[in-house]
Design a protein around this motif. Structure first.
Motif, short mmCIF file in Angstrom:
data_model
loop_
_atom_site.label_atom_id
_atom_site.label_comp_id
_atom_site.label_asym_id
_atom_site.label_seq_id
_atom_site.Cartn_x
_atom_site.Cartn_y
_atom_site.Cartn_z
N CYS A 107 11.26 9.67 2.83
CA CYS A 107 9.03 9.90 2.93
C CYS A 107 8.98 8.16 1.61
O CYS A 107 9.42 7.99 0.61
CB CYS A 107 8.45 11.03 2.25
N ASN A 108 8.22 7.19 2.23
CA ASN A 108 8.31 6.85 1.78
C ASN A 108 6.47 6.12 1.09
O ASN A 108 6.37 5.12 1.42
CB ASN A 108 8.52 4.70 2.44
N GLY A 109 5.67 7.25 1.30
CA GLY A 109 3.99 7.41 0.84
C GLY A 109 3.22 6.72 1.48
O GLY A 109 2.84 5.90 1.49
N GLU A 157 0.98 11.15 -6.19
CA GLU A 157 0.90 10.06 -7.32
C GLU A 157 1.46 9.73 -7.98
O GLU A 157 2.40 8.26 -8.61
CB GLU A 157 -0.49 9.78 -7.45
N GLY A 171 5.17 9.96 -5.57
CA GLY A 171 4.49 8.39 -4.37
C GLY A 171 5.11 9.00 -3.59
O GLY A 171 5.51 8.43 -2.05
N LYS A 172 5.29 10.62 -3.46
CA LYS A 172 6.22 10.53 -1.79
C LYS A 172 5.35 12.13 -1.60
O LYS A 172 4.89 12.82 -2.45
CB LYS A 172 8.01 11.90 -1.93
N ASN A 197 12.38 1.89 5.57
CA ASN A 197 12.38 3.56 6.20
C ASN A 197 11.44 3.27 7.54
O ASN A 197 11.28 4.21 8.57
CB ASN A 197 12.27 4.25 5.27
N MET A 198 10.43 3.05 7.58
CA MET A 198 9.52 2.66 8.74
C MET A 198 10.49 2.11 9.79
O MET A 198 10.06 2.08 11.02
CB MET A 198 8.33 1.57 7.84
N ASP A 204 0.64 -1.26 0.08
CA ASP A 204 -0.11 0.30 -0.14
C ASP A 204 0.70 1.11 0.36
O ASP A 204 0.69 2.21 -0.47
CB ASP A 204 -1.37 0.22 1.50
N LEU A 205 2.02 0.79 0.39
CA LEU A 205 3.09 2.34 0.05
C LEU A 205 3.00 2.90 -0.78
O LEU A 205 2.87 2.04 -1.90
CB LEU A 205 4.44 1.74 0.92
N ARG A 206 3.10 4.32 -0.68
CA ARG A 206 3.56 4.58 -2.71
C ARG A 206 5.17 4.40 -3.00
O ARG A 206 4.87 4.92 -4.42
CB ARG A 206 2.55 6.46 -2.85
N THR A 207 5.89 4.30 -2.31
CA THR A 207 6.95 4.07 -2.51
C THR A 207 7.31 3.00 -1.91
O THR A 207 8.73 2.72 -0.46
CB THR A 207 8.09 5.31 -1.97
N PRO A 208 6.94 2.01 -2.00
CA PRO A 208 6.95 0.69 -1.86
C PRO A 208 8.94 -0.06 -0.92
O PRO A 208 8.52 -0.62 -0.42
CB PRO A 208 6.32 -0.10 -2.31
N ARG A 215 11.11 1.23 -0.30
CA ARG A 215 11.58 2.00 0.81
C ARG A 215 10.89 1.70 2.13
O ARG A 215 10.77 2.89 3.13
CB ARG A 215 11.29 3.48 0.49
N TRP A 216 10.32 0.42 2.06
CA TRP A 216 9.65 -0.34 3.57
C TRP A 216 10.52 0.37 4.37
O TRP A 216 9.87 0.49 6.06
CB TRP A 216 9.09 -0.97 3.30
#
Ligand code: SF4
Lengths: 338, 299
Positions: free
Chosen positions: B151-153, B170, B173-174, A112-113, A103-107, A109-110
């Protein structure tokens, strides 16, 4: 100059200081001006991927709580429940985050959570808890399997010890998602505080009881296990029902209930899908089985499947109600009053 | 404002390089790390020219929105977004108190209200508090910025913001929002919107100075009969409520905040975390106890 303007002002009608009270009756919905009815908030973009995570995470967390409880009861006939619960916990702690990442918009980079920990972010608290839950659940399951394979009591002990932190983090995994939604500016979620985590906890326990009973059915469940699960199913259904009564009452009282209880599509799914199919139907089916004094597999399976479907619909319906809620300036201006 | 003496040193119309500490010349502010900066947006001075919107788009190289006519007065921008960081709203008073078309035009603000909206750079900031990656951060100028390279969105800041400001684009994605021209502040420049504003409706400066100036402005307006003027987002004013101590970008308004699409009493969402988590954990504890009884009760 100043003096001239003071004299002129009344000719055009005196301005009164702006009253910041709600322009309608106390506790009524906001009825004053809006800006062309444009949304005052940006809606959440959580869709079915997040609904799936809320559902899976709930099952996984509560399954570990149930497994550890059954383990602490220390009865050999509860073995299947313990094992099924631990399996579900591990499976969920792998599958759940997969949905979250998708669901991340930049998956990509998960990770970074887990870059920082932020106590003011329920998302951050959840990410770390999920990591700890996955790790401890993995050890507990592995030790449980090894204990069976090697018949060494030490492994059983390890499983039991790691079951405790796994269950504690599981209790958070099963419920923090309610807080995750409530700790936002979306009116309907914010007003549902702190009922949402209670409802999510009850629903998580109900759905994981259903999932465990489905798994345990396959390995030929004992009469005692079956009865234990059935009792638990009744109690969780009652807890869920109660929480929904509290939730509805609160939302109505705060005048932000429309997106959940009155918008056609959502309200229908909420009532017919969640309340009737997810809570009432399973209780009736299981009740029938009890009255008929039968250990009918069909009955239990039907009840479990209905519970699971209902649990998913609850998550999905709450997410879409939140979206609508944030888009209604009247709801937000009602919520954001002194 | 008088012309600063230093301005005399730059008489040519094309400069070879940027003027050091240019902000001292354009708005009398020396920009130094460690101090609090913000915007004071005085809506009684706004003429709706949208110079701020254009300046912001130009400086930050933000793409244009899809062109559309909203039918909502002169506001075809609509709202702040990932690619619009200043937004001028237009409120036309089409009806008087009796519901008729107004027949008198007031000399001041006539029947118009205009406001240049922007990220409030809240203190504390709900978006920043919600960000799990640390992409949202507080800068050395006490403003709120987003690091797009972190940022990972996850979009959680979007739901946290009580003003509907930050948005995830969109395309990349940031999350994006007003940076209060972080890059310009670092270079000693006044933010683009404030510099472009022809009426000083947007004033940039050190927060304490702005607060003082804003209070004086309210007093002046009151003494001239404009008793409806008040501050929004200054400490102890509407907008600075529910755990939000103040907004670094604050406003002077003359009608209810909702008229400008602002909430009277926004709340800090993170205040609900502790009790929420506790409620959830207690529920699970109670259900575990029930499960224990359910499993061990005699036949
Ligand atoms: S207005 Fe919204 S985006 Fe801006 S600092 Fe406050 S919470 Fe963050």
């Amino acid at each position: 100059m100043d003096h001239l303007e003071t004299q002129n002002a009344p000719a055009y009608g005196r301005r009164t200081p702006v009253s910041l009270q709600r322009p309608s009756a106390r506790l009524g919905a906001y009825s004053g001006a809006t800006y062309y009815e444009r949304p005052a908030l940006k809606p959440s973009d959580y869709g079915q991927l997040v609904a799936a995570y809320l559902f899976i995470g709930g099952i996984a967390g509560a399954a570990q709580v149930i497994a550890t409880t059954a383990d602490l009861a220390n009865r050999s006939e509860l073995k299947d429940i313990v094992r099924s619960g631990r399996y579900l916990a591990v499976a969920g702690s792998i599958a759940g985050p997969a949905f979250l990442i998708a669901d991340l918009r930049t998956p990509e980079r998960w990770y970074n959570m887990l870059r920082i920990f932020r106590a003011t972010s329920t998302m951050s608290i959840g990410a770390w808890t999920l990591a700890a839950f996955g790790a401890t659940s993995g050890v507990a399951l592995a030790a449980d399997i090894l204990a069976d394979a090697t018949e060494r009591p030490a492994f059983r002990m390890i499983a039991r010890i790691f079951g405790l932190p796994a269950a504690a983090t599981g209790a958070i995994v099963a419920t923090y998602t309610g807080t995750l939604l409530s700790a936002t500016s979306t009116p309907i979620w914010a007003e549902a505080h702190p009922i949402l985590p209670v409802l999510f906890g009850a629903s998580a326990t109900a759905t994981s009881t259903a999932a465990i009973s489905l798994l345990a059915q396959r390995s030929g469940v004992s009469f005692r296990q079956h009865n234990g699960l059935r009792r638990l199913a009744f109690v969780t259904a009652a807890a869920e029902w109660l929480s929904t009564r509290m939730l509805e009452r609160r939302l109505r009282l705060r005048r932000v209930a429309q997106p959940l209880l009155a918008s056609p599509a959502v309200a229908k799914t909420y009532r017919g899908g969640y309340l009737v199919l997810g809570i009432v139907a399973p209780a009736v089916i299981e009740g029938l089985g009890w009255v008929m004094r039968r250990r009918s597999r069909t009955f239990s399976v039907a009840a479990a499947v209905a519970t699971l479907a209902g649990g998913y619909l609850l998550r999905s319906v709450l997410l879409s109600a939140g979206k609508t809620s944030a888009l209604r300036p009247v709801d937000y201006f009602t919520n954001a009053q002194p | 404002m008088s012309v600063p003496a230093r301005a005399q040193e730059y008489t040519q119309s094309i400069l070879a390089r940027a003027i050091p500490n240019e902000s001292e010349l354009t708005c009398g502010v020396t920009i130094e790390p460690g101090k609090s900066y913000g915007f004071f947006t005085d809506t009684t001075l706004c003429i709706g020219c949208k110079a701020c919107e254009v300046a912001c788009k130009e400086w930050n190289a933000l793409p244009a929105e899809e062109f559309k006519i909203t039918g909502q007065s002169y506001d075809n921008t609509g709202a702040l977004s990932a690619t619009t960081w200043r937004h001028v709203s237009f409120v036309e008073k089409l009806r008087d108190d009796k519901g008729d078309r107004p027949s008198l035009l007031e000399p001041f603000q006539s029947n118009w209200l205009m406001m240049s909206d922007v990220c409030k750079h809240c203190s504390p900031a709900p978006c920043l508090e919600a960000c799990p990656t640390g992409a949202l951060f507080r800068t050395e100028f006490d403003t709120v910025g987003v690091q797009q390279d972190i940022c990972n969105g996850c979009t959680y800041c979007v739901t946290a913001c009580p003003f509907g400001v930050v948005e995830v684009n969109e395309t990349d994605g940031k999350a994006h929002k007003c940076t209060l021209c972080y890059d310009r502040l670092k270079g000693g420049f006044e933010p683009a919107c404030a510099k472009a504003c022809p009426t000083e409706s947007i004033q940039f400066g050190e927060l304490s100075t702005l607060h003082e100036r804003a209070r004086m402005r309210v007093e002046t307006l009151h003494s001239r009969g404009r008793t409806d003027a008040y501050l929004y987002g200054a400490p102890d004013a509407p907008g600075a409520t529910g755990g939000i101590s103040h907004l670094n970008a604050f406003f002077l308004l003359t009608d209810r905040p909702e008229t400008y699409n602002l909430p009277v009493a926004p709340k800090l969402p993170s205040r609900r975390i502790r009790r929420g988590l506790l409620a959830g954990f207690t529920t699970m504890l109670a259900l575990a106890a029930t499960a224990f009884v359910a499993f061990t009760a005699g036949e």
